[in-house]
Each structure stands twice: as structure tokens, then as C-alpha cells.
Design a protein around this motif. Sequence first.
Motif, mmCIF file in Angstrom:
data_model
loop_
_atom_site.group_PDB
_atom_site.id
_atom_site.type_symbol
_atom_site.label_atom_id
_atom_site.label_comp_id
_atom_site.label_asym_id
_atom_site.label_seq_id
_atom_site.Cartn_x
_atom_site.Cartn_y
_atom_site.Cartn_z
ATOM 1 N N LEU A 26 -16.011 66.913 0.084
ATOM 2 C CA LEU A 26 -14.829 65.797 -0.437
ATOM 3 C C LEU A 26 -13.793 67.338 -0.075
ATOM 4 O O LEU A 26 -12.997 66.882 0.280
ATOM 5 C CB LEU A 26 -15.650 66.564 -1.961
ATOM 6 N N LEU A 27 -13.696 68.315 0.321
ATOM 7 C CA LEU A 27 -12.060 69.425 0.474
ATOM 8 C C LEU A 27 -12.495 68.980 1.786
ATOM 9 O O LEU A 27 -11.158 68.516 2.504
ATOM 10 C CB LEU A 27 -12.849 70.839 0.707
ATOM 11 N N ILE A 28 -13.946 68.571 3.038
ATOM 12 C CA ILE A 28 -13.087 68.060 4.535
ATOM 13 C C ILE A 28 -12.267 66.771 3.736
ATOM 14 O O ILE A 28 -11.608 67.148 4.393
ATOM 15 C CB ILE A 28 -14.015 68.345 4.766
ATOM 16 N N HIS A 30 -10.744 65.789 1.477
ATOM 17 C CA HIS A 30 -8.952 65.692 1.102
ATOM 18 C C HIS A 30 -8.168 66.181 2.505
ATOM 19 O O HIS A 30 -6.536 65.924 2.967
ATOM 20 C CB HIS A 30 -9.352 66.933 0.525
ATOM 21 N N ALA A 31 -8.424 66.882 3.773
ATOM 22 C CA ALA A 31 -7.869 68.194 4.706
ATOM 23 C C ALA A 31 -7.678 66.557 5.996
ATOM 24 O O ALA A 31 -6.869 66.166 5.866
ATOM 25 C CB ALA A 31 -8.608 68.539 5.338
ATOM 26 N N LEU A 32 -9.042 65.915 5.378
ATOM 27 C CA LEU A 32 -8.651 65.045 6.796
ATOM 28 C C LEU A 32 -7.487 63.225 5.953
ATOM 29 O O LEU A 32 -6.905 62.600 7.305
ATOM 30 C CB LEU A 32 -9.776 64.248 6.458
ATOM 31 N N ASN A 33 -7.210 63.538 4.950
ATOM 32 C CA ASN A 33 -6.268 62.043 4.428
ATOM 33 C C ASN A 33 -5.541 63.220 4.279
ATOM 34 O O ASN A 33 -3.696 63.372 3.638
ATOM 35 C CB ASN A 33 -6.945 62.670 2.671
ATOM 36 N N ASN A 34 -5.456 63.942 4.576
ATOM 37 C CA ASN A 34 -3.357 64.695 4.661
ATOM 38 C C ASN A 34 -2.828 64.762 5.866
ATOM 39 O O ASN A 34 -3.017 65.229 6.504
ATOM 40 C CB ASN A 34 -3.196 66.672 4.886
ATOM 41 N N PRO A 35 -1.285 64.300 4.952
ATOM 42 C CA PRO A 35 -0.876 63.513 6.945
ATOM 43 C C PRO A 35 0.510 63.901 7.081
ATOM 44 O O PRO A 35 0.948 64.666 8.819
ATOM 45 C CB PRO A 35 0.029 62.455 5.475
ATOM 46 N N GLU A 36 0.372 65.890 7.064
ATOM 47 C CA GLU A 36 0.865 67.170 6.971
ATOM 48 C C GLU A 36 0.194 67.382 8.462
ATOM 49 O O GLU A 36 0.985 68.126 9.449
ATOM 50 C CB GLU A 36 1.071 68.533 6.169
ATOM 51 N N LEU A 37 -1.272 67.156 8.606
ATOM 52 C CA LEU A 37 -1.887 67.841 9.328
ATOM 53 C C LEU A 37 -2.178 67.073 10.754
ATOM 54 O O LEU A 37 -2.173 65.617 10.588
ATOM 55 C CB LEU A 37 -3.469 68.559 8.775
ATOM 56 N N SER A 38 -2.001 67.530 11.296
ATOM 57 C CA SER A 38 -2.618 67.337 13.180
ATOM 58 C C SER A 38 -3.855 66.555 12.523
ATOM 59 O O SER A 38 -5.103 67.274 12.561
ATOM 60 C CB SER A 38 -1.865 67.894 14.053
ATOM 61 N N ASP A 39 -3.859 66.099 13.960
ATOM 62 C CA ASP A 39 -6.046 65.495 14.039
ATOM 63 C C ASP A 39 -6.486 66.849 14.922
ATOM 64 O O ASP A 39 -7.422 67.016 14.234
ATOM 65 C CB ASP A 39 -5.801 64.110 15.186
ATOM 66 N N GLU A 41 -5.254 69.463 13.560
ATOM 67 C CA GLU A 41 -5.533 70.634 12.233
ATOM 68 C C GLU A 41 -7.117 70.491 11.718
ATOM 69 O O GLU A 41 -7.284 70.977 11.022
ATOM 70 C CB GLU A 41 -4.280 70.378 11.869
ATOM 71 N N LYS A 42 -6.667 68.921 11.141
ATOM 72 C CA LYS A 42 -8.053 68.296 10.786
ATOM 73 C C LYS A 42 -9.547 68.667 11.466
ATOM 74 O O LYS A 42 -10.096 68.787 10.585
ATOM 75 C CB LYS A 42 -7.278 66.598 10.612
ATOM 76 N N ALA A 43 -9.771 68.291 12.631
ATOM 77 C CA ALA A 43 -10.710 68.827 13.074
ATOM 78 C C ALA A 43 -11.292 70.288 12.609
ATOM 79 O O ALA A 43 -12.214 70.757 12.473
ATOM 80 C CB ALA A 43 -10.715 68.259 14.192
ATOM 81 N N ILE A 44 -10.407 70.944 13.450
ATOM 82 C CA ILE A 44 -10.154 72.260 12.811
ATOM 83 C C ILE A 44 -10.740 73.117 11.264
ATOM 84 O O ILE A 44 -11.479 73.522 11.234
ATOM 85 C CB ILE A 44 -9.154 73.672 13.396
#
Length: 191
Positions: A26-28, A30-39, A41-44
Motif C-alpha cells: 500500500l505504501l508503494i 501511494h508512491a506510484l500515485n504521487n504526481p510529483e514523482l517521475s517514473d 523515482e517511483k521505480a526506485i
Amino acid sequence: MIGELPTSLNVNGVERAIRSDYRVALLIFHALNNPELSDWEKAIIMLDCLYENAKEIPSDDIEEAINKAVWFLDGGVTDRETKYRSAKKVLDWEQDEQMIFSAVNKVAGKEVRALEYLHWWTFLGYFNEIGEGLLTTVINIRQKKNKGKKLEKYEQEFYRENKHLIDIKEKLSAEEQAEKERLLKLLNGEV
């Protein structure tokens, strides 16, 4: 082996320990749904959250580690059709959190958030067995609206009374939000 819950993933021949508790998944999300992060950054973030020793994964194995992580998060499904990835959302893990936990708790027969550990796939199993209730009603209406299907009379009434539950709130980056506000001011003649 059939019926086993993975606590490691084989990445190019190396077994890599993972954090398999549902809270990590669920934490992941949350990050994948964050529009402030690049793809990237989401992968990392996904790798850092899921793999216990993510920093030890060689750069040549990153792509495979990402693929295995996605496989794990998808509940072990290997041939999920791509049409599901591009479809409009009918579930938002953050927005729907209370409905999800209410429904999962009902299936599990206990408060799963009180458990010290619950494997992600066990959580998914509970989730997949959710029967009729508020969450399924919301999802069914979202599906119909996404496909442009006519809502039944009782669904129309439910939608009118519960738009705040049914409409998935748009998540914009700070830059996108500023642009949206600028355009709204232009439309309203405020500029």
C-alpha cells in the motif's frame, strides 16, 4: 511451490528477500500515485520499499527486479492484459481506504490493521472475496460511468447522494495545480 507465499523474489538467479507485508504494498501504491514523482523515482521507491537490500541489486538487474516487483504486487499474475493498465481507475487505495478496510475486515473476520504482519497476497485474497457492500457498489457505479453505461434508478440516486465517495479525486502535481488555477482565472476573467 503451489500455495506458498513468497518472501523473496528470484532476480536473475539471485534470491532477494522482500518485505511482503500488505502495508508495504500500500505504501508503494501511494508512491506510484504521487504526481510529483517521475517514473524513475517511483521505480526506485518501489525497489527500496519492497526489497530488503535494494541497494545491493546490480544496475544490470534493476529492470528484472522491477518486473518481479510488479509481478509480486499483481499477486503473482504473469499475463495480465495491458487493457487493464490503461483503463480508467475504479479503485483508489488511498481515497477508498476506509471502505477497503471495512470490507477486508468483514471477509477476514478481524481487524487486519491490528495484525503485526499480513502477507500482501493474503490481503489480496481477502480483497478478492469482498461481496456485496458499499465498496462494490461504489466500484460498480464507477465502472458503469467509465464505460458510459446508463445507471439504474437506484444507482443514480446513490450517486447523487454519494458523489464524494464515487468520484475519484484528481491528483495533480503542484505545477499542474498552478496551471489549472491560472486557466480557471482566465476563464473567469480574473487575469
